[in-house]
Motif scaffolding. Structure first.
Motif, PDB file in Angstrom:
ATOM      1  N   LEU A   1       0.520  -0.186  -1.164  1.00 48.29           N
ATOM      2  CA  LEU A   1       1.075  -0.499   0.113  1.00 48.29           C
ATOM      3  C   LEU A   1      -0.027  -0.730   1.183  1.00 48.29           C
ATOM      4  O   LEU A   1       0.245  -1.752   1.901  1.00 48.29           O
ATOM      5  CB  LEU A   1       1.804   0.870   0.424  1.00 48.29           C
ATOM      6  N   PRO A   2      -0.981  -0.043   1.483  1.00 47.37           N
ATOM      7  CA  PRO A   2      -2.122  -0.687   2.143  1.00 47.37           C
ATOM      8  C   PRO A   2      -2.546  -1.671   1.986  1.00 47.37           C
ATOM      9  O   PRO A   2      -2.964  -2.572   2.664  1.00 47.37           O
ATOM     10  CB  PRO A   2      -2.921   0.654   2.175  1.00 47.37           C
ATOM     11  N   MET A   3      -2.714  -2.209   0.567  1.00 46.15           N
ATOM     12  CA  MET A   3      -3.289  -3.537   0.046  1.00 46.15           C
ATOM     13  C   MET A   3      -2.546  -4.578   0.647  1.00 46.15           C
ATOM     14  O   MET A   3      -2.731  -5.772   0.977  1.00 46.15           O
ATOM     15  CB  MET A   3      -3.644  -3.344  -1.263  1.00 46.15           C
ATOM     16  N   LEU A   4      -1.189  -4.479   0.460  1.00 46.89           N
ATOM     17  CA  LEU A   4      -0.179  -5.533   0.801  1.00 46.89           C
ATOM     18  C   LEU A   4      -0.068  -5.685   2.251  1.00 46.89           C
ATOM     19  O   LEU A   4       0.092  -6.905   2.764  1.00 46.89           O
ATOM     20  CB  LEU A   4       1.415  -4.892   0.307  1.00 46.89           C
ATOM     21  N   GLY A   5      -0.396  -4.452   3.088  1.00 42.69           N
ATOM     22  CA  GLY A   5      -0.328  -4.496   4.323  1.00 42.69           C
ATOM     23  C   GLY A   5      -1.645  -5.569   4.885  1.00 42.69           C
ATOM     24  O   GLY A   5      -1.536  -6.410   5.741  1.00 42.69           O
ATOM     25  N   VAL A   6      -2.858  -5.359   4.337  1.00 40.41           N
ATOM     26  CA  VAL A   6      -3.992  -6.115   4.549  1.00 40.41           C
ATOM     27  C   VAL A   6      -3.627  -7.421   4.201  1.00 40.41           C
ATOM     28  O   VAL A   6      -4.095  -8.527   4.834  1.00 40.41           O
ATOM     29  CB  VAL A   6      -5.105  -5.539   3.708  1.00 40.41           C
ATOM     30  N   LEU A   7      -3.218  -7.747   2.955  1.00 42.23           N
ATOM     31  CA  LEU A   7      -2.919  -9.082   2.663  1.00 42.23           C
ATOM     32  C   LEU A   7      -2.000  -9.911   3.397  1.00 42.23           C
ATOM     33  O   LEU A   7      -2.093 -11.233   3.761  1.00 42.23           O
ATOM     34  CB  LEU A   7      -2.274  -9.044   1.069  1.00 42.23           C
ATOM     35  N   MET A   8      -0.967  -8.967   3.877  1.00 46.07           N
ATOM     36  CA  MET A   8      -0.012  -9.727   4.955  1.00 46.07           C
ATOM     37  C   MET A   8      -0.549  -9.904   6.302  1.00 46.07           C
ATOM     38  O   MET A   8      -0.173 -11.004   6.694  1.00 46.07           O
ATOM     39  CB  MET A   8       1.114  -8.703   5.128  1.00 46.07           C
ATOM     40  N   PHE A   9      -1.502  -9.283   6.711  1.00 50.07           N
ATOM     41  CA  PHE A   9      -2.300  -9.319   7.865  1.00 50.07           C
ATOM     42  C   PHE A   9      -2.802 -10.569   7.677  1.00 50.07           C
ATOM     43  O   PHE A   9      -2.705 -11.390   8.602  1.00 50.07           O
ATOM     44  CB  PHE A   9      -3.271  -8.109   8.071  1.00 50.07           C
ATOM     45  N   LEU A  10      -3.658 -10.620   6.730  1.00 47.85           N
ATOM     46  CA  LEU A  10      -4.715 -12.066   6.571  1.00 47.85           C
ATOM     47  C   LEU A  10      -3.690 -13.171   6.494  1.00 47.85           C
ATOM     48  O   LEU A  10      -4.135 -14.271   6.920  1.00 47.85           O
ATOM     49  CB  LEU A  10      -5.431 -11.771   5.222  1.00 47.85           C
ATOM     50  N   ALA A  11      -2.603 -13.253   5.699  1.00 46.02           N
ATOM     51  CA  ALA A  11      -1.698 -14.201   5.550  1.00 46.02           C
ATOM     52  C   ALA A  11      -1.352 -14.723   6.751  1.00 46.02           C
ATOM     53  O   ALA A  11      -0.866 -15.871   6.927  1.00 46.02           O
ATOM     54  CB  ALA A  11      -0.460 -13.872   4.624  1.00 46.02           C
ATOM     55  N   GLY A  12      -0.961 -13.831   7.937  1.00 44.04           N
ATOM     56  CA  GLY A  12      -0.151 -14.110   8.947  1.00 44.04           C
ATOM     57  C   GLY A  12      -1.403 -14.459  10.112  1.00 44.04           C
ATOM     58  O   GLY A  12      -1.213 -15.239  11.011  1.00 44.04           O
TER      59      GLY A  12
ATOM     60  N   LYS B   1      -1.834   0.292  18.979  1.00 43.08           N
ATOM     61  CA  LYS B   1      -0.482   0.755  18.833  1.00 43.08           C
ATOM     62  C   LYS B   1      -0.011  -0.021  17.605  1.00 43.08           C
ATOM     63  O   LYS B   1       0.853   0.999  16.946  1.00 43.08           O
ATOM     64  CB  LYS B   1       0.351   0.411  20.334  1.00 43.08           C
ATOM     65  N   ARG B   2       0.063  -1.307  17.614  1.00 48.73           N
ATOM     66  CA  ARG B   2       0.780  -1.818  16.544  1.00 48.73           C
ATOM     67  C   ARG B   2       0.201  -1.564  15.089  1.00 48.73           C
ATOM     68  O   ARG B   2       1.156  -1.312  14.196  1.00 48.73           O
ATOM     69  CB  ARG B   2       0.581  -3.520  16.694  1.00 48.73           C
ATOM     70  N   ALA B   3      -1.123  -1.391  15.141  1.00 49.08           N
ATOM     71  CA  ALA B   3      -1.729  -0.864  13.846  1.00 49.08           C
ATOM     72  C   ALA B   3      -1.160   0.575  13.437  1.00 49.08           C
ATOM     73  O   ALA B   3      -0.941   0.649  12.115  1.00 49.08           O
ATOM     74  CB  ALA B   3      -3.279  -1.017  13.670  1.00 49.08           C
TER      75      ALA B   3
ATOM     76  N   TYR C   1       1.610   1.665  14.364  1.00 45.76           N
ATOM     77  CA  TYR C   1       3.117   1.789  14.069  1.00 45.76           C
ATOM     78  C   TYR C   1       3.160   1.328  12.515  1.00 45.76           C
ATOM     79  O   TYR C   1       4.129   1.925  11.571  1.00 45.76           O
ATOM     80  CB  TYR C   1       3.839   0.743  14.674  1.00 45.76           C
ATOM     81  N   ILE C   2       2.436   0.386  12.059  1.00 49.24           N
ATOM     82  CA  ILE C   2       2.454  -0.351  10.834  1.00 49.24           C
ATOM     83  C   ILE C   2       2.017   0.862   9.696  1.00 49.24           C
ATOM     84  O   ILE C   2       2.695   1.158   8.910  1.00 49.24           O
ATOM     85  CB  ILE C   2       1.788  -1.371  10.719  1.00 49.24           C
ATOM     86  N   ALA C   3       1.130   1.786  10.012  1.00 46.54           N
ATOM     87  CA  ALA C   3       0.528   2.640   9.130  1.00 46.54           C
ATOM     88  C   ALA C   3       1.388   3.667   8.963  1.00 46.54           C
ATOM     89  O   ALA C   3       1.696   4.310   7.681  1.00 46.54           O
ATOM     90  CB  ALA C   3      -0.876   3.102   9.696  1.00 46.54           C
ATOM     91  N   THR C   4       2.235   4.164  10.265  1.00 43.51           N
ATOM     92  CA  THR C   4       3.263   5.259  10.227  1.00 43.51           C
ATOM     93  C   THR C   4       4.245   4.850   8.975  1.00 43.51           C
ATOM     94  O   THR C   4       5.015   5.527   8.554  1.00 43.51           O
ATOM     95  CB  THR C   4       3.883   5.439  11.479  1.00 43.51           C
ATOM     96  N   GLY C   5       4.910   3.534   9.422  1.00 43.97           N
ATOM     97  CA  GLY C   5       5.945   2.969   8.614  1.00 43.97           C
ATOM     98  C   GLY C   5       5.536   3.037   7.010  1.00 43.97           C
ATOM     99  O   GLY C   5       6.463   3.409   6.294  1.00 43.97           O
ATOM    100  N   MET C   6       4.475   2.533   6.629  1.00 45.10           N
ATOM    101  CA  MET C   6       4.009   2.694   5.275  1.00 45.10           C
ATOM    102  C   MET C   6       4.057   3.971   4.779  1.00 45.10           C
ATOM    103  O   MET C   6       4.203   4.224   3.700  1.00 45.10           O
ATOM    104  CB  MET C   6       2.651   1.769   5.077  1.00 45.10           C
ATOM    105  N   LEU C   7       3.517   5.119   5.669  1.00 41.69           N
ATOM    106  CA  LEU C   7       3.045   6.176   5.294  1.00 41.69           C
ATOM    107  C   LEU C   7       4.760   7.161   4.945  1.00 41.69           C
ATOM    108  O   LEU C   7       4.661   7.823   3.693  1.00 41.69           O
ATOM    109  CB  LEU C   7       2.213   6.834   6.304  1.00 41.69           C
ATOM    110  N   ALA C   8       5.223   6.747   5.987  1.00 43.53           N
ATOM    111  CA  ALA C   8       6.578   7.453   5.887  1.00 43.53           C
ATOM    112  C   ALA C   8       7.338   7.082   4.545  1.00 43.53           C
ATOM    113  O   ALA C   8       8.047   7.837   3.879  1.00 43.53           O
ATOM    114  CB  ALA C   8       7.483   7.245   7.045  1.00 43.53           C
ATOM    115  N   PHE C   9       7.199   5.615   4.566  1.00 46.86           N
ATOM    116  CA  PHE C   9       7.840   5.051   3.201  1.00 46.86           C
ATOM    117  C   PHE C   9       7.491   5.700   2.017  1.00 46.86           C
ATOM    118  O   PHE C   9       8.192   6.112   0.936  1.00 46.86           O
ATOM    119  CB  PHE C   9       7.737   3.572   3.257  1.00 46.86           C
TER     120      PHE C   9
END
Length: 357
Positions: free
Chosen positions: A48-59, A88-90, A92-100
């Protein structure tokens, strides 16, 4: 109840904490250790965090090009991070991934302990009889196999069924990272997480193993060619047998449960969420087509009874509706995930959304 929506993640964070506590309590009661289920990219806490980092770099690159063009990409990247990637945005993203993550791991472990708490009682006889009644005495798998064939169709439906596995974390990363409206990202994370919670409740309400395991391969599924899906069915049944032999010491995690179909609920959630938030018609249609093929695959391969898959649709709808309410998105108009903000010389400014669920 207003406090539940004062922060878009309040509701799902509370739900994830309750789920985690229940999983720990169940583990202590049964003596079955908690396990982190692995996926196509390793454990959930890695992928999950790896995909988050990859998506960040992709965008980051296309956003930088939009700001400064091809000749000033480094400067553009710095500006994107400065103006768009706030703390704040970071968070929020971390919270969403952790809750999931907590909801998913809790679900997998509670599902694994299902045979212990239900004493291996299953409702397959009644569910199979209902299928026979609805289809005029014929197994629905026979109908679909005759309709679509058992050659190329089996390979295509197998791919669709299995693509669901990587699609879940990928879609979560895409929505959380690319959505500039933080409440929209929270909506999707909440909806996806609720699938696991509602699905777990359904497993315990009406435990069943599914047609392929209850009726056997010689009944309706022996004509199907060997695919990765049939290999997965064999692996899951072997894991079930290993788990039942000694739940406390077994290395395998039990993963067999039919009612309700979370393949259907999750793909319906994806399609409905895209329908409500994405303007691109191709993406919306792709979501509905993928859901439709998944629905067919659940019956075609004998994973689920018809009522299981129909219940999955209800769960998916509930997940989206409750998620919208919990995150304050119930009065939003349709919008694209990447156009909720308008760029200004000073950075980005949010536009007011609002679509009705």
């Amino acid at each position: 109840m207003k406090f539940l929506r004062s922060w878009p993640y309040t509701f799902i964070v509370i739900v994830s904490i309750v789920t985690g506590v229940l999983a720990i309590a169940a583990s202590m009661y049964t003596g079955v250790g908690l396990r982190d289920p692995e996926g196509f990219l390793g454990p959930a806490y890695v992928r999950l965090p790896m995909l988050g980092v990859l998506m960040f770099l992709a965008g980051l690159l296309p956003a930088a090009i939009r700001r400064r063009g091809w000749k000033e990409i480094p400067r553009g990247m710095v500006e994107v991070v400065k103006h768009e990637w706030t703390v704040k945005r970071a968070l929020y993203i971390a919270t969403g991934m952790l809750a999931f993550y907590v909801c998913y791991v809790g679900y997998r472990n509670l599902k694994s302990m299902l045979p212990i708490f239900t004493n291996e009682v299953v409702w397959d006889t009644e569910l199979a009889a209902l299928d026979q009644f609805l289809f005029g005495g014929v197994n629905p798998a026979f109908v679909l196999q005759d309709m679509f064939g058992v050659g190329v169709s089996a390979a295509v439906l197998s791919w669709v069924y299995l693509f669901y596995l990587p699609l879940i974390p990928i879609s979560l990363g895409v929505v959380l990272v690319f959505s500039r409206d933080l409440r929209v990202g929270a909506w999707y994370a909440t909806a996806m997480s609720l699938n696991w919670i509602i699905g777990t409740v359904c497993y315990y309400m009406l435990p069943a193993v599914g047609p392929i395991y209850y009726e056997g391969t010689n009944y309706a599924y022996g004509a199907l060619p060997e695919t990765n899906t049939t290999s997965l069915q064999d692996a899951l049944w072997n894991n079930r047998m290993e788990f039942l032999a000694d739940p406390v010491t077994a290395d395998a995690i039990h993963g067999v449960a039919a009612f309700a179909s979370l393949h259907c609920s999750v793909t319906f959630t994806m399609a409905l969420f895209a329908h409500k938030t994405v303007r691109n018609a191709v993406i919306r249609w792709a979501g509905w087509i993928f859901f439709g093929l998944t629905f067919i695959a659940t019956l075609y391969f004998g994973w689920h009874y018809l009522v299981d898959s129909l219940a999955g649709i209800v769960i998916g709808w509930l997940a989206v509706a409750i998620g919208a309410w919990a995150t304050g998105n119930q009065y939003s108009r349709r919008r694209t995930l990447d156009s909720d903000m308008t760029e200004t010389p000073e950075g980005v400014r949010p536009e007011k959304p609002a679509l009705r669920v």
